[in-house]
Design an enzyme around this catalytic site. Sequence first.
Site, PDB file in Angstrom:
ATOM      1  N   VAL A 154      45.959  26.793  58.583  1.00 48.51           N
ATOM      2  CA  VAL A 154      46.868  27.909  58.323  1.00 48.51           C
ATOM      3  C   VAL A 154      47.483  27.784  56.925  1.00 48.51           C
ATOM      4  O   VAL A 154      47.653  28.780  56.219  1.00 48.51           O
ATOM      5  CB  VAL A 154      47.982  27.995  59.398  1.00 48.51           C
ATOM      6  CG1 VAL A 154      48.987  29.090  59.068  1.00 48.51           C
ATOM      7  CG2 VAL A 154      47.374  28.221  60.781  1.00 48.51           C
ATOM      8  N   CYS A 155      47.762  26.562  56.509  1.00 50.26           N
ATOM      9  CA  CYS A 155      48.454  26.323  55.232  1.00 50.26           C
ATOM     10  C   CYS A 155      47.771  26.970  54.026  1.00 50.26           C
ATOM     11  O   CYS A 155      48.440  27.641  53.233  1.00 50.26           O
ATOM     12  CB  CYS A 155      48.643  24.826  55.003  1.00 50.26           C
ATOM     13  SG  CYS A 155      49.629  24.024  56.287  1.00 50.26           S
ATOM     14  N   PRO A 156      46.443  26.836  53.857  1.00 48.59           N
ATOM     15  CA  PRO A 156      45.857  27.468  52.670  1.00 48.59           C
ATOM     16  C   PRO A 156      45.952  28.983  52.693  1.00 48.59           C
ATOM     17  O   PRO A 156      46.086  29.613  51.643  1.00 48.59           O
ATOM     18  CB  PRO A 156      44.397  26.992  52.683  1.00 48.59           C
ATOM     19  CG  PRO A 156      44.141  26.489  54.045  1.00 48.59           C
ATOM     20  CD  PRO A 156      45.463  26.055  54.602  1.00 48.59           C
ATOM     21  N   GLU A 214      48.458  30.692  53.878  1.00 51.23           N
ATOM     22  CA  GLU A 214      49.833  31.009  53.483  1.00 51.23           C
ATOM     23  C   GLU A 214      50.051  30.825  51.988  1.00 51.23           C
ATOM     24  O   GLU A 214      50.649  31.670  51.327  1.00 51.23           O
ATOM     25  CB  GLU A 214      50.829  30.107  54.221  1.00 51.23           C
ATOM     26  CG  GLU A 214      50.939  30.374  55.688  1.00 51.23           C
ATOM     27  CD  GLU A 214      52.012  29.512  56.300  1.00 51.23           C
ATOM     28  OE1 GLU A 214      52.899  30.076  56.945  1.00 51.23           O
ATOM     29  OE2 GLU A 214      51.980  28.273  56.115  1.00 51.23           O
ATOM     30  N   LEU A 215      49.576  29.715  51.452  1.00 43.86           N
ATOM     31  CA  LEU A 215      49.801  29.439  50.034  1.00 43.86           C
ATOM     32  C   LEU A 215      49.022  30.409  49.153  1.00 43.86           C
ATOM     33  O   LEU A 215      49.508  30.821  48.095  1.00 43.86           O
ATOM     34  CB  LEU A 215      49.452  27.986  49.712  1.00 43.86           C
ATOM     35  CG  LEU A 215      50.302  26.930  50.441  1.00 43.86           C
ATOM     36  CD1 LEU A 215      49.923  25.536  49.974  1.00 43.86           C
ATOM     37  CD2 LEU A 215      51.784  27.174  50.284  1.00 43.86           C
TER      38      LEU A 215
END
Length: 189
Positions: free
Chosen positions: A48-50, A52-53
């Site tokens: 999920v993190c990439p 979002e960033l």
Amino acid sequence: MSLIGKEIQPFNASAYQAGSGDFIEVTEENMKGQWSVVCFYPADFTFVCPTELEDLQSQYATLKELGVEVYSVSTDTHFTHKAWHDHSDAIGKIEYTMIGDPSQRISRGFDVLNEEEGLAQRGTFIVDPDGIVQAAEINADGIGRDASTLVGKIKAAQYVRNNPGEVCPAKWEEGSDTLKPSLDLVGKI
């Protein structure tokens, strides 16, 4: 305990300045004198993190036009941030500063550290030029954030700061009516 209205705690950290490709030192003082968005996420090289960033990068130019600097933070090192930036198509687009927090001091200071896992939660903070937290959002690990909502929140926070005695109602957009809390408004909204 809410951080709204409180000054960010002192810190000193190494970071990867993605726009220039340099390693830099960042402190709480870098976040003063301008508006800042501080975006915490659990870990590099995840799922999920990439997304979002990368989404946050899609709003970066607009945020910069509003006088806002963006900082992402995880408990990874600045070296890991660079490696991720060099090997991920999504993260390779990022131009803002990626702060390493392996000591977990910054994550603790913003009260987003999952102590059991040693990872930051998905927390987003809007910090004013005085270093005071004006807005905060914290999501569960499986729920990604939408960076487009930051633009409206920042415009509202900037308006309120520049127009004492006025407040922005729900769904306020730049140029629309605000409210002036007073005895005359009580019970009339």
